[in-house]
Design a protein around this motif. Structure first.
Motif, PDB file in Angstrom:
ATOM      1  N   ALA A 432       0.821  -1.145  -0.159  1.00 24.13           N
ATOM      2  CA  ALA A 432      -0.190  -0.017  -0.043  1.00 24.13           C
ATOM      3  C   ALA A 432       0.911   1.267   0.179  1.00 24.13           C
ATOM      4  O   ALA A 432       0.448   2.363   0.021  1.00 24.13           O
ATOM      5  N   GLY A 433       2.089   0.978   0.037  1.00 25.37           N
ATOM      6  CA  GLY A 433       3.095   2.422  -0.058  1.00 25.37           C
ATOM      7  C   GLY A 433       3.230   2.814   1.574  1.00 25.37           C
ATOM      8  O   GLY A 433       4.189   3.770   1.580  1.00 25.37           O
ATOM      9  N   GLN A 434       2.948   2.197   2.420  1.00 26.43           N
ATOM     10  CA  GLN A 434       3.404   2.526   3.767  1.00 26.43           C
ATOM     11  C   GLN A 434       4.647   2.084   4.093  1.00 26.43           C
ATOM     12  O   GLN A 434       4.815   0.878   3.864  1.00 26.43           O
ATOM     13  N   ILE A 435       5.366   2.840   4.718  1.00 24.24           N
ATOM     14  CA  ILE A 435       6.690   2.651   5.238  1.00 24.24           C
ATOM     15  C   ILE A 435       6.870   1.609   6.350  1.00 24.24           C
ATOM     16  O   ILE A 435       6.398   2.159   7.291  1.00 24.24           O
ATOM     17  N   VAL A 436       7.482   0.575   6.106  1.00 23.13           N
ATOM     18  CA  VAL A 436       7.588  -0.382   7.373  1.00 23.13           C
ATOM     19  C   VAL A 436       8.832  -0.414   7.857  1.00 23.13           C
ATOM     20  O   VAL A 436       9.125  -1.123   8.869  1.00 23.13           O
ATOM     21  N   PHE A 437       9.824   0.046   7.072  1.00 21.25           N
ATOM     22  CA  PHE A 437      11.432   0.024   7.557  1.00 21.25           C
ATOM     23  C   PHE A 437      11.961   1.435   7.296  1.00 21.25           C
ATOM     24  O   PHE A 437      11.962   1.705   5.979  1.00 21.25           O
ATOM     25  N   ALA A 438      12.621   1.893   8.156  1.00 18.26           N
ATOM     26  CA  ALA A 438      13.462   3.202   7.571  1.00 18.26           C
ATOM     27  C   ALA A 438      14.701   3.133   8.651  1.00 18.26           C
ATOM     28  O   ALA A 438      14.330   3.139   9.972  1.00 18.26           O
ATOM     29  N   SER A 439      15.850   3.580   8.082  1.00 19.05           N
ATOM     30  CA  SER A 439      16.858   3.541   9.172  1.00 19.05           C
ATOM     31  C   SER A 439      17.970   4.576   8.640  1.00 19.05           C
ATOM     32  O   SER A 439      18.073   4.812   7.493  1.00 19.05           O
ATOM     33  N   GLY A 440      18.720   5.022   9.426  1.00 20.50           N
ATOM     34  CA  GLY A 440      19.836   6.060   9.033  1.00 20.50           C
ATOM     35  C   GLY A 440      19.377   7.493   8.911  1.00 20.50           C
ATOM     36  O   GLY A 440      18.376   7.734   8.866  1.00 20.50           O
ATOM     37  N   PRO A 441      20.439   8.433   9.040  1.00 16.68           N
ATOM     38  CA  PRO A 441      20.088  10.010   9.340  1.00 16.68           C
ATOM     39  C   PRO A 441      19.388  10.203   7.751  1.00 16.68           C
ATOM     40  O   PRO A 441      18.692  11.281   8.104  1.00 16.68           O
ATOM     41  N   ALA A 442      20.082   9.700   6.708  1.00 18.03           N
ATOM     42  CA  ALA A 442      19.245  10.399   5.450  1.00 18.03           C
ATOM     43  C   ALA A 442      17.737  10.012   5.431  1.00 18.03           C
ATOM     44  O   ALA A 442      17.119  10.922   4.852  1.00 18.03           O
ATOM     45  N   SER A 443      17.431   8.920   6.009  1.00 11.70           N
ATOM     46  CA  SER A 443      15.928   8.753   6.029  1.00 11.70           C
ATOM     47  C   SER A 443      15.233   9.772   6.760  1.00 11.70           C
ATOM     48  O   SER A 443      14.170  10.100   6.408  1.00 11.70           O
ATOM     49  N   SER A 444      15.674  10.115   7.938  1.00 11.37           N
ATOM     50  CA  SER A 444      15.084  10.812   8.751  1.00 11.37           C
ATOM     51  C   SER A 444      14.977  12.430   8.150  1.00 11.37           C
ATOM     52  O   SER A 444      14.243  13.062   8.044  1.00 11.37           O
ATOM     53  N   ILE A 445      16.230  12.797   7.316  1.00  8.73           N
ATOM     54  CA  ILE A 445      16.140  14.119   6.805  1.00  8.73           C
ATOM     55  C   ILE A 445      15.129  14.041   5.687  1.00  8.73           C
ATOM     56  O   ILE A 445      14.677  14.921   5.188  1.00  8.73           O
ATOM     57  N   ALA A 446      15.037  13.078   4.930  1.00  5.02           N
ATOM     58  CA  ALA A 446      14.071  12.944   3.562  1.00  5.02           C
ATOM     59  C   ALA A 446      12.602  12.827   4.306  1.00  5.02           C
ATOM     60  O   ALA A 446      11.701  13.019   3.416  1.00  5.02           O
TER      61      ALA A 446
END
Length: 758
Positions: A432-446
């Motif tokens: 469905a396009g929902q984010i289930v995993f994200a890690s790292g500083p670049a993900s937070s900035i984005a």
């Protein structure tokens, strides 16, 4: 795998098996209504199988019988020939409680093929015959071992028994009343029914566990259960009595072969379970050879039994005792290294080994008699060992499962730590396009956070669109970070099963800043090169002005006004020459900084710098089909490409320019080509011949120096290459630098195709 479920089932099966066996052994009626008369039976062996009842009942027969000692039942071991028969002479006890019924005589040896019972009658003998797999006249079903009903009047009589068997000859004779016999036989059938159920459950459990874990030890247990079940089916005459009635030979082959394979698999299981190859490499290797020997012995026994031989069959008990002794020796050796493992093994397999020895000793030393309880105790004891091994295996699998789960959690945490510390950040969405995993500083900035929709995050970037089933490569994102200001990001994604995406987001702010600085430097260098060319031409023009004015002024006198005017001109020319010299010094082409790289790598490095020289109205396409190539100064590569591209841009006036690097089309593998091609106005043949001449230019006055192609030709010559120009009016121009691959070839060259358009 539900280990606890199987543990409960195995414990229930164990309790049922032990309870049924205890009921069978502790039958209170057996003391009053049945008697084991084997120790009281005189016996004789007829090797040729030719003695008759008249021979055995007469005076001569009396000398052939060996008197019973009342303690040990007669045991002759395995038969010595296909015709051998055993004779027994026994008195029917008078204290049996038959209650007006019959006396049932049973010889509990399931391998007996035929049995005759002889009783004295007036004028001769009354004969009753039993044949394997054939029901008696008074019964509807066949029995697994000889069972003959005698009248109550047979009490106190001396009866003669003759039976033929290819297996062990033992005086396992029981006399019972009808109730005791039926009760015993039913309990035996119930016991074996439960036993077969337990073995089937174990077979399914061990097989599924072995397939799931690919564990050879558990696979050996599954094969051991199968062989033990086949041994029981054959040894206890279930095969020829119920499964394939009358298939005596097939049943015997099945039983003997399964027994031999039990030896081989038991030794293999001990090697695997006790880690023999790890603890004792040489000894373990030798025992592995023994396993192969035992497997070959099993096959040989099967072949010999099929052919009717008995020699290897008589060796089978010795081989069995050797196997048990070897396993015990291995257990003792393991106890010195891993005592807990050795104790676990003995607790599981002690019952099977103890009863196995009790079963095999009477066949090896037949004259010492036998104990029927010890002989038949092997079946529940071996099943008990298999159950204990199953419980132990379940615990071992549970421990390994916990260890794997713990290791997986540690690896996941380790990978997460790596991802958090890496320059690239990782993210993933569901269908469905929902984010289930994200890690790292670049993900937070984005703004990529778990629970958010990736589409809503990318709404601020109109040029980035994630379409189902399509990948995205290094799409540009721009974000304002409250701590470090404006940030440049690159997002890449690939579709995954289920309709989602998995990708990387990188912070390229520093790279963008460095590229901008490098682009500015490149533009300044290009402008300086052009200015240097202009200064060079002016300097060349100033030399004749200064020299001629000096010579002309010297022809006039000191007071001549014309000389003063010429001196003014000469002084102004010299001052102009000084200014040009200073200009040449300040705008001289970028000096070689000493950096050298393979041509393909250098082109990739300067590609963005060259792109900055191209106006937005012109389309620049790069096609780099190789990495590697001749090793050249990076600065010279920029000078060559910048001059060629600037010339092409001037010729196209808003068209397209193609920069190509790869193998020559007609001599692939021997020559490389660096090509700049445009679709501009082109040149006629006259112009083409003069194109590389210094100071020759087709540009309008004041727009060119005519030094670009001359500089390119000089650098190409230094590289060991050749400059080629092809052009036609209205069809564009193609400038090619051909370089021999054999000269200065960079090591590790490999072909990879890359294309970018801008």
């Amino acid at each position: 795998m539900k280990i606890d479920f199987w543990k409960r089932r195995l414990a229930i099966a164990l309790a049922s098996l032990l309870g049924l066996a205890a009921t069978l052994v502790a039958d209170p009626a057996r003391a009053r209504s049945s008697a084991f008369v084997g120790p009281n039976a005189d016996f004789a062996i007829d090797i040729a199988g030719q003695w008759t009842i008249e021979d055995m009942a007469g005076p001569e027969g009396a000398t052939r019988f060996i008197r019973a000692d009342g303690v040990r039942a007669a045991n002759y071991g395995a038969a010595h020939g296909p015709q051998a028969a055993m004779w027994l002479r026994v008195v029917v006890p008078t204290d049996l409680t038959t209650a007006g019924g019959v006396v049932v005589l049973t010889v509990r040896e399931s391998r007996i093929r035929t049995l005759e019972v002889y009783r004295h009658q007036a004028g001769g003998f009354d004969t009753q015959t039993w044949r394997l797999g054939v029901p008696l006249d008074t019964a509807r079903l066949a029995t697994r071992y000889p069972s003959i009903a005698l009248p109550e009047s047979a009490k106190g009589e001396t009866i003669f028994i003759r039976f033929h068997t290819p297996s062990s000859m033992r005086a396992s004779v029981w006399l019972q009343n009808e109730t005791s016999y039926l009760k015993t036989y039913v309990f035996e059938m119930m016991f074996f029914g439960v036993l077969f159920g337990v073995l089937l459950a174990l077979l399914i459990y061990f097989t599924s566990a072995a397939v799931a874990s690919r564990d050879p030890t558990t696979g050996a247990l599954a094969f051991l259960v199968l062989c033990f079940g086949c041994h029981i089916i054959g040894d206890q005459a279930f095969f020829e009595t119920f499964i394939v009635p009358g298939a005596v030979n097939a049943s015997r082959i099945l039983s003997i072969t399964a027994t031999a394979f039990i030896y081989a698999i038991s030794l293999y299981y001990a090697l695997q379970s006790l880690r023999a190859r790890e603890n004792f490499p040489t000894f373990g290797r030798a025992l592995h050879y023994c396993v192969w020997f035992l497997a070959a012995f099993a096959i040989a026994v099967a072949v010999e039994t099929t052919a009717g031989g008995v020699m290897l069959r008589r060796l089978s008990p010795i081989v069995g005792l050797f196997t048990i002794s070897t396993v015990l020796g291995l257990v003792l050796a393991t106890a010195t290294r891993q005592p807990r493992r050795a104790i676990d093994y003995i607790l599981c397999w002690g019952p099977a080994m103890a009863t196995g020895v009790a079963r095999l000793i009477p066949d090896v030393v037949p004259h010492d008699g036998f104990n029927p309880v010890l002989i038949n105790l092997l079946y529940p004891a071996f099943a008990l060992s298999l159950l204990l091994a199953g419980i132990s295996a379940a615990g071992d699998i549970r421990r390994r499962e916990r260890a794997l789960t713990s290791a997986a959690a540690e690896n996941a945490e380790r990978l997460r730590a790596f991802a958090e510390s890496a320059s690239d950040s990782f993210w993933e969405t569901n269908g469905a396009g929902q984010i289930v995993f994200a890690s790292g500083p670049a993900s937070s900035i984005a703004g990529l956070a778990v629970g958010k929709s990736v589409h809503s995050v990318l709404e601020a970037d109109p040029g980035v669109h994630l379409k189902p089933g399509q990948a995205v490569s290094r799409a540009p994102l721009q974000r304002d970070d409250g701590h470090s200001g404006h940030r440049h990001l690159r997002l890449s994604a690939v579709p995954i099963a289920g309709g989602g995406w998995r990708g990387i987001v990188s912070d390229v702010t520093d790279e963008v800043a460095e590229a901008e600085r490098s682009s500015r430097q490149s533009r300044m260098a290009a402008i300086g090169q052009m200015a240097g060319g202009v200064a060079h031409e002016i300097n060349n023009l100033l030399h004749p002005v200064i020299n001629l004015t000096r010579r002309t002024s010297e022809s006039f006198g000191e007071d001549d006004e014309r000389r003063r005017w010429l001196d003014v001109v000469r002084t102004s020319g010299m001052r102009a020459a000084e200014i040009v010299a200073a200009l040449l010094t300040s705008v001289r082409p970028i000096p070689d900084d000493g950096r050298r790289a393979p041509l393909g790598d250098a082109l990739k490095e300067i590609a963005e710098e060259v792109r900055a020289l191209v106006p937005g109205s012109t389309r620049l396409e790069t096609r780099f089909e190789l990495q590697g190539g001749p090793v050249v100064p990076v600065t010279e590569v920029f000078q060559v490409v910048a001059n060629l591209v600037i010339n092409a841009v001037h010729a196209t006036r808003g068209g397209s320019v193609v920069l190509t690097y790869g193998p020559a089309g007609n001599i692939a593998g021997e020559c490389l080509e660096l090509t700049v091609e445009d679709d501009g106005i082109g040149m006629d043949q006259t112009t083409l011949r003069r194109a590389s001449e210094p100071f020759f230019s087709t540009k309008p006055q004041g727009e060119g120096t005519g030094l670009g192609l001359s500089i390119v030709q000089g650098i190409a010559s230094q590289w060991g290459g050749e400059l080629k120009i092809t052009s036609a009016l209205g069809k564009g121009t193609r400038v090619t630098i051909s370089l021999p691959l054999s000269l200065h070839n960079a090591p590790g060259e490999q072909v990879t195709r890359q294309r970018s358009v801008g």
